[in-house]
Design a protein around this motif. Structure first.
Motif, PDB file in Angstrom:
ATOM      1  N   ALA A   1      -6.154 -34.161 -34.665  1.00  0.00           N
ATOM      2  CA  ALA A   1      -6.846 -34.133 -35.955  1.00  0.00           C
ATOM      3  C   ALA A   1      -7.678 -32.864 -36.105  1.00  0.00           C
ATOM      4  O   ALA A   1      -7.747 -32.274 -37.193  1.00  0.00           O
ATOM      5  CB  ALA A   1      -7.738 -35.373 -36.097  1.00  0.00           C
ATOM      6  N   TRP A   2      -8.312 -32.436 -35.018  1.00  0.00           N
ATOM      7  CA  TRP A   2      -9.077 -31.184 -35.032  1.00  0.00           C
ATOM      8  C   TRP A   2      -8.157 -30.020 -35.395  1.00  0.00           C
ATOM      9  O   TRP A   2      -8.506 -29.161 -36.215  1.00  0.00           O
ATOM     10  CB  TRP A   2      -9.709 -30.958 -33.665  1.00  0.00           C
ATOM     11  CG  TRP A   2     -10.445 -29.656 -33.527  1.00  0.00           C
ATOM     12  CD1 TRP A   2     -11.751 -29.420 -33.803  1.00  0.00           C
ATOM     13  CD2 TRP A   2      -9.907 -28.397 -33.071  1.00  0.00           C
ATOM     14  NE1 TRP A   2     -12.072 -28.101 -33.542  1.00  0.00           N
ATOM     15  CE2 TRP A   2     -10.956 -27.457 -33.104  1.00  0.00           C
ATOM     16  CE3 TRP A   2      -8.640 -27.986 -32.636  1.00  0.00           C
ATOM     17  CZ2 TRP A   2     -10.774 -26.125 -32.724  1.00  0.00           C
ATOM     18  CZ3 TRP A   2      -8.457 -26.656 -32.264  1.00  0.00           C
ATOM     19  CH2 TRP A   2      -9.511 -25.743 -32.305  1.00  0.00           C
ATOM     20  N   ALA A   3      -6.972 -29.975 -34.778  1.00  0.00           N
ATOM     21  CA  ALA A   3      -6.032 -28.882 -35.021  1.00  0.00           C
ATOM     22  C   ALA A   3      -5.597 -28.848 -36.488  1.00  0.00           C
ATOM     23  O   ALA A   3      -5.418 -27.770 -37.067  1.00  0.00           O
ATOM     24  CB  ALA A   3      -4.816 -29.018 -34.104  1.00  0.00           C
ATOM     25  N   VAL A   4      -5.442 -30.025 -37.092  1.00  0.00           N
ATOM     26  CA  VAL A   4      -5.077 -30.080 -38.514  1.00  0.00           C
ATOM     27  C   VAL A   4      -6.231 -29.561 -39.365  1.00  0.00           C
ATOM     28  O   VAL A   4      -6.030 -28.768 -40.295  1.00  0.00           O
ATOM     29  CB  VAL A   4      -4.707 -31.523 -38.917  1.00  0.00           C
ATOM     30  CG1 VAL A   4      -4.543 -31.627 -40.429  1.00  0.00           C
ATOM     31  CG2 VAL A   4      -3.417 -31.959 -38.207  1.00  0.00           C
ATOM     32  N   ARG A   5      -7.470 -29.983 -39.062  1.00  0.00           N
ATOM     33  CA  ARG A   5      -8.626 -29.562 -39.851  1.00  0.00           C
ATOM     34  C   ARG A   5      -8.802 -28.038 -39.808  1.00  0.00           C
ATOM     35  O   ARG A   5      -9.101 -27.416 -40.837  1.00  0.00           O
ATOM     36  CB  ARG A   5      -9.893 -30.257 -39.331  1.00  0.00           C
ATOM     37  CG  ARG A   5     -11.208 -29.783 -39.957  1.00  0.00           C
ATOM     38  CD  ARG A   5     -11.406 -30.253 -41.389  1.00  0.00           C
ATOM     39  NE  ARG A   5     -11.479 -31.702 -41.489  1.00  0.00           N
ATOM     40  CZ  ARG A   5     -12.580 -32.432 -41.267  1.00  0.00           C
ATOM     41  NH1 ARG A   5     -13.724 -31.837 -40.953  1.00  0.00           N
ATOM     42  NH2 ARG A   5     -12.544 -33.751 -41.384  1.00  0.00           N
ATOM     43  N   VAL A   6      -8.630 -27.443 -38.630  1.00  0.00           N
ATOM     44  CA  VAL A   6      -8.848 -25.996 -38.521  1.00  0.00           C
ATOM     45  C   VAL A   6      -7.592 -25.212 -38.898  1.00  0.00           C
ATOM     46  O   VAL A   6      -7.597 -23.979 -38.886  1.00  0.00           O
ATOM     47  CB  VAL A   6      -9.316 -25.597 -37.107  1.00  0.00           C
ATOM     48  CG1 VAL A   6     -10.615 -26.301 -36.760  1.00  0.00           C
ATOM     49  CG2 VAL A   6      -8.244 -25.886 -36.051  1.00  0.00           C
TER      50      VAL A   6
ATOM     51  N   VAL B   1      -7.238 -17.240 -38.657  1.00  0.00           N
ATOM     52  CA  VAL B   1      -8.234 -18.304 -38.485  1.00  0.00           C
ATOM     53  C   VAL B   1      -9.252 -17.912 -37.417  1.00  0.00           C
ATOM     54  O   VAL B   1      -8.886 -17.407 -36.350  1.00  0.00           O
ATOM     55  CB  VAL B   1      -7.570 -19.640 -38.092  1.00  0.00           C
ATOM     56  CG1 VAL B   1      -8.634 -20.720 -37.858  1.00  0.00           C
ATOM     57  CG2 VAL B   1      -6.587 -20.095 -39.155  1.00  0.00           C
ATOM     58  N   ALA B   2     -10.511 -18.170 -37.712  1.00  0.00           N
ATOM     59  CA  ALA B   2     -11.591 -18.001 -36.743  1.00  0.00           C
ATOM     60  C   ALA B   2     -12.351 -19.318 -36.635  1.00  0.00           C
ATOM     61  O   ALA B   2     -12.738 -19.903 -37.646  1.00  0.00           O
ATOM     62  CB  ALA B   2     -12.537 -16.891 -37.175  1.00  0.00           C
TER      63      ALA B   2
ATOM     64  N   ASN C   1      -9.240 -18.365 -43.059  1.00  0.00           N
ATOM     65  CA  ASN C   1      -9.962 -19.589 -42.721  1.00  0.00           C
ATOM     66  C   ASN C   1     -11.009 -19.299 -41.657  1.00  0.00           C
ATOM     67  O   ASN C   1     -10.674 -18.906 -40.537  1.00  0.00           O
ATOM     68  CB  ASN C   1      -8.972 -20.648 -42.225  1.00  0.00           C
ATOM     69  CG  ASN C   1      -9.580 -22.027 -42.132  1.00  0.00           C
ATOM     70  OD1 ASN C   1     -10.682 -22.265 -42.610  1.00  0.00           O
ATOM     71  ND2 ASN C   1      -8.862 -22.952 -41.518  1.00  0.00           N
ATOM     72  N   VAL C   2     -12.273 -19.463 -41.998  1.00  0.00           N
ATOM     73  CA  VAL C   2     -13.376 -19.357 -41.043  1.00  0.00           C
ATOM     74  C   VAL C   2     -14.047 -20.721 -40.999  1.00  0.00           C
ATOM     75  O   VAL C   2     -14.517 -21.216 -42.031  1.00  0.00           O
ATOM     76  CB  VAL C   2     -14.383 -18.274 -41.462  1.00  0.00           C
ATOM     77  CG1 VAL C   2     -15.528 -18.194 -40.459  1.00  0.00           C
ATOM     78  CG2 VAL C   2     -13.690 -16.920 -41.589  1.00  0.00           C
ATOM     79  N   VAL C   3     -14.069 -21.343 -39.822  1.00  0.00           N
ATOM     80  CA  VAL C   3     -14.611 -22.699 -39.711  1.00  0.00           C
ATOM     81  C   VAL C   3     -15.684 -22.769 -38.639  1.00  0.00           C
ATOM     82  O   VAL C   3     -15.674 -22.019 -37.667  1.00  0.00           O
ATOM     83  CB  VAL C   3     -13.498 -23.735 -39.406  1.00  0.00           C
ATOM     84  CG1 VAL C   3     -12.586 -23.913 -40.593  1.00  0.00           C
ATOM     85  CG2 VAL C   3     -12.684 -23.329 -38.183  1.00  0.00           C
TER      86      VAL C   3
ATOM     87  N   THR D   1     -16.118 -27.713 -40.524  1.00  0.00           N
ATOM     88  CA  THR D   1     -15.992 -27.361 -41.924  1.00  0.00           C
ATOM     89  C   THR D   1     -14.496 -27.305 -42.266  1.00  0.00           C
ATOM     90  O   THR D   1     -13.644 -27.439 -41.390  1.00  0.00           O
ATOM     91  CB  THR D   1     -16.656 -26.002 -42.226  1.00  0.00           C
ATOM     92  OG1 THR D   1     -16.083 -25.002 -41.373  1.00  0.00           O
ATOM     93  CG2 THR D   1     -18.147 -26.069 -42.014  1.00  0.00           C
ATOM     94  N   ALA D   2     -14.188 -27.097 -43.529  1.00  0.00           N
ATOM     95  CA  ALA D   2     -12.796 -27.100 -43.963  1.00  0.00           C
ATOM     96  C   ALA D   2     -12.417 -25.754 -44.562  1.00  0.00           C
ATOM     97  O   ALA D   2     -13.291 -24.973 -44.981  1.00  0.00           O
ATOM     98  CB  ALA D   2     -12.570 -28.208 -45.000  1.00  0.00           C
TER      99      ALA D   2
END
Length: 524
Positions: free
Chosen positions: A203-208, A291-292, A315-317, A331-332
């Motif tokens: 789930a973490w991998a999907v969110r980021v 992504v970061a 994407n910066v989370v 964050t999303a």
């Protein structure tokens, strides 16, 4: 739940499924060498066979003490396939610290590096009493206890015993015991199962937004949740290519980003500031970055804007997690810079959050209170420590984090304070009680108190207030030098004040708020 469904929630099942789906895709790159997902799974099964040949399997613990490498992943995944749990050891630990964890985890085998950063790892524990340890495997060593001899001792990847062991692994089985220090001064073993690791970090991998075609530069160490579970385990669940770094170096990171077309990188804000400086020279092509993932320090909104505009990161989370729960909030994609800078995001799927006052009553949106969390990802408990487990997890299943924060109306979390005395130095959690306990072994120290103080590069560093024993003499440089030989370098106090006594309240408790006052240091 059917056995097939159950197996889908284990680390071996994730590796097996990705090998079946993306067998020919390169899953790991180190130097000029690459390995496919099929090769990684095949080699991990061979390692599992070697464990089983040594009598190590279901219910046993394998300790791993080494920098990020292919062998680290194989040692861990092979142990999981064999039904064993792993205990990762911080590479900065010294012999006494490592010996304590090896004993308390009941580790049956230690897989370690022979030499790293100038230290001889087997030699550091040579004097430790480890009656349950059956042996040491040196991943970069030769001879009978080297990695090649160890793996040759099994029946190989096609060993029928491996099929039986792997088929028996369930989501309820322990996958790791990760030791984290605490207010008692002794590290506590955080016990996690496959079933609360794999679904959470999927789930973490999907969110980021970690994708199958990403190339993930894993700068965080594998002994840490971020490098292990949010690192190579997340890559296994998504089919992303891993590029581990054994030693963090910004210049090498910049080179790898350009040479290997890295798209996904984690790290504290200072990493991205350094990359921006590198890019300013006009010598780099960082166009592959997408992504970061950051955290563990405040993120200025202007930095988020520059990462998007100048580094091209879509994407910066930012997020919040802890060893006891892994990942909690993120964050999303598309969140504005102010949200990324000022909050840790909202709860991951299957995770519940609340903030409560001192009476345990839930506070309203925007009001501060202790952060409680429960659901998917929560630890099973502290290993062989039911009292500490009961103290941390209440009757309703809430884990009391010890952190103070507030949830806004949209469910975004803002951390405002730490209820515990812990401070974070260079991304590592430092617990004063543990450091004080180690310092108490110094022959000249009667008692010591440690607090975290601000520092530009590392965020915070330790500062110790030392009361010497009657008649003893010592200087700060000598004590700091002794500490460097006794404890991991991130725990070593960077400054020392010698005091006649420590400030205490009426109950005798050390007043750390007084010690943290800059006016108190240097002339107390």
């Amino acid at each position: 739940m059917s056995s097939g469904a159950a197996l889908a929630e284990t680390i071996p099942a994730a590796a097996r499924a990705t090998a079946a789906r993306l067998g020919d895709k390169v899953g790991l790159i180190i130097g000029d060498r690459g390995w496919t997902f099929a090769e990684l799974y095949h080699d991990a099964r061979a390692v599992a066979s070697a464990y089983l040949a040594r009598g190590i399997g279901r219910g046993d613990v394998v300790a791993i003490w080494a920098p990020n490498s292919r062998e680290w992943i194989l040692a861990a995944l092979g142990a999981h396939i064999a039904g064993a749990a792993i205990t990762p050891l911080n590479t900065r630990l010294k012999g006494v610290e490592a010996g304590d964890i090896l004993r308390r985890s009941h580790a049956r085998l230690l897989v370690c590096t022979e030499r790293f950063l100038g230290f001889d790892y087997p030699a550091m524990i040579a004097g430790e009493a480890l009656p349950e340890l059956r042996g040491v495997v040196r991943i970069d060593g030769e001879g009978a206890d080297g990695w090649a001899a160890f793996t040759a001792g099994g029946g190989g990847a096609d060993d029928p015993a491996v099929d039986m062991a792997e088929a028996a692994v369930t989501p309820d089985d322990a996958c790791d015991i990760m030791f984290t220090s605490g207010t008692t001064g002794s590290p506590k073993g955080v016990l996690h199962s496959h079933g609360n690791v794999v679904p959470l970090f999927r789930a973490w991998a999907v969110r980021v937004d970690l994708r199958e075609d990403d190339r993930y530069l894993i700068a965080n160490p594998f002994f840490h949740t971020f490098g292990y579970k949010a690192g190579w385990v997340a890559c296994l669940t998504r089919g992303a290519t891993m590029l581990p770094m054994a030693v963090f170096d910004v210049a090498e990171m910049a080179r790898l980003i350009e040479a290997e077309r890295v798209s996904f990188i984690p790290g504290p804000p200072t990493i991205y500031q350094s990359l921006l400086q590198d890019l300013a020279g006009g010598k780099r092509d960082f166009s592959s970055l997408r992504v970061a993932v950051t955290g563990a320090a405040p993120v200025p909104p202007v930095l988020v804007e520059r990462m998007r505009a100048e580094l091209g990161m879509e994407n910066v989370v930012n997020g919040y997690g802890m060893t006891e729960f892994g990942a909690i909030t993120m964050t999303a994609q598309g969140d504005p810079p102010d949200t990324i800078a000022q909050t840790c995001g909202f709860a991951l799927p299957g995770v519940e959050l609340t903030c409560v006052d001192d009476a345990g009553k839930t506070v309203g949106p925007g009001e501060t209170g202790e952060i409680l969390v429960r659901g998917r990802g929560r630890m099973l408990g502290y290993f062989e420590d039911p009292a500490a487990t009961t103290e941390a997890i209440d009757a309703d299943g809430w884990l009391h984090t010890g952190d103070v924060g507030a949830l806004d109306a949209a469910g975004y979390l803002r951390i405002t304070d730490r209820k515990k005395d812990m401070y974070i130095s260079g991304g590592f959690n430092c617990y004063p009680a543990e450091i004080e306990k180690l310092m108490a072994a110094h022959p000249a120290i009667e008692v010591a108190a440690v607090v975290g103080v601000p520092e530009v590069r590392l965020g915070e560093v330790g500062h110790a207030f030392v009361v010497l024993r009657p008649g003893a003499a010592a200087d700060a440089a000598a004590i700091i030098g002794w500490c460097r030989q006794t404890m991991a370098n991130y725990k070593v106090p960077r400054g020392i004040d010698f005091v006649a006594d420590l400030p205490r309240n009426a109950g005798g408790k050390v007043l750390r708020t007084v010690l943290r006052d800059p006016a108190y240091r240097g002339g107390a």
